[in-house]
Design an enzyme around this catalytic site. Structure first.
Site, short mmCIF file in Angstrom:
data_model
loop_
_atom_site.label_atom_id
_atom_site.label_comp_id
_atom_site.label_asym_id
_atom_site.label_seq_id
_atom_site.Cartn_x
_atom_site.Cartn_y
_atom_site.Cartn_z
N ARG A 138 0.81 -1.39 0.01
CA ARG A 138 -0.06 -0.25 0.12
C ARG A 138 0.76 1.46 -0.38
NH1 ARG A 138 -5.28 1.99 3.76
NH2 ARG A 138 -5.58 4.27 2.43
N ARG B 168 -7.08 0.37 -2.69
CA ARG B 168 -5.80 -0.62 -2.23
C ARG B 168 -6.16 -1.95 -2.19
NH1 ARG B 168 -8.70 2.59 2.24
NH2 ARG B 168 -8.93 4.25 1.05
N ASP C 173 -6.55 -2.29 3.45
CA ASP C 173 -6.71 -1.41 3.91
C ASP C 173 -7.05 -1.87 5.52
OD1 ASP C 173 -7.54 0.97 5.49
OD2 ASP C 173 -9.45 0.89 4.67
N ASP D 37 -8.28 -1.98 9.78
CA ASP D 37 -8.31 -0.39 10.46
C ASP D 37 -9.25 -1.33 11.83
OD1 ASP D 37 -8.63 1.62 8.79
OD2 ASP D 37 -10.95 1.79 8.08
#
Ligand code: A4P
Ligand code: MG
Length: 166
Positions: A89, A100, A103, A105
């Site tokens: 990334r 992307r 990711d 989170d």
């Protein structure tokens, strides 16, 4: 067995570039290999169209994992970002919400509320997103969400009926 002082955490995973499944599975392998992190459970991978961001993006594969860690929340965020970078990334080259490879989170860090410059926990947008709530519900349907004060299952039903899904 839990390490002393370990905290239960939930992390959302998403990928819409390259071999999405391989990206998500590589992220799991790298997290599991970190000495201060233990993987507890992983949701199924769920496919959906990209929400927001530039038009014409490929579909996402999303999931959610539960883990246990002795890292502090900022250290955990740094580990997640290292894994994102390690899997290709390049955040500085992406438009906001652009496609992307990976990711990660941080959704929940124990029961803590964190409002720091680089880290907000519980994740501020999780209650608005089917692609987060669906995999979260596979792991913790009764989890109480702080903003709506609904369980993850109730909130998922609400968003689904709003978007015309059953
Ligand atoms: N940051 C603050 N709090 C957190 C947290 N709890 N976890 C900061 C992770 N990061 C957190 O993140 C930007 C900054 O947020 C980080 O530097 C960190 O310090 P980012 O990953 O570079 O940016 P982003 O992911 O593009 O932005 P954002 O707003 O987090 O986007 P989202 O909410 O992750 O949405 N559609 C589908 N179907 N599936 C998806 O997975 N994902 C997005 C991105 C859009 N549409 C999607 C999907
Ligand atoms: Mg993110």
């Amino acid at each position: 067995m839990s390490a002393p002082g370990a905290v239960r955490v939930l992390v959302a995973l998403g990928s819409n570039l390259g071999d999405r499944r391989a990206n998500l599975e590589a992220a799991l392998a790298r997290l599991s290999a970190a000495p201060a992190f233990r993987l507890v459970s992983v949701s199924p991978w769920i496919e959906s169209a990209a929400e927001g961001g530039p038009a014409g993006q490929p579909d996402y594969l999303n999931g959610c994992l539960e883990g246990e860690t002795t890292l502090g929340p900022h250290e955990l965020l740094a580990l997640l970002q290292d894994i994102e970078a390690g899997l290709g990334r390049r955040r500085e080259l992406e438009p906001r919400h652009g496609a992307r490879t990976l990711d990660l989170d941080l959704l929940f860090y124990g029961e803590e509320t964190i409002e720091a410059e680089r880290l907000t926990v519980p994740h501020p947008r999780l209650e608005e997103r089917l692609f987060v709530l669906e995999p979260l519900c596979a792991l913790q349907p009764e989890r109480l969400l702080p903003r709506s004060r609904k369980t993850a299952r109730e909130r998922l039903q609400e968003l689904r009926s709003r978007s015309g899904q059953r």
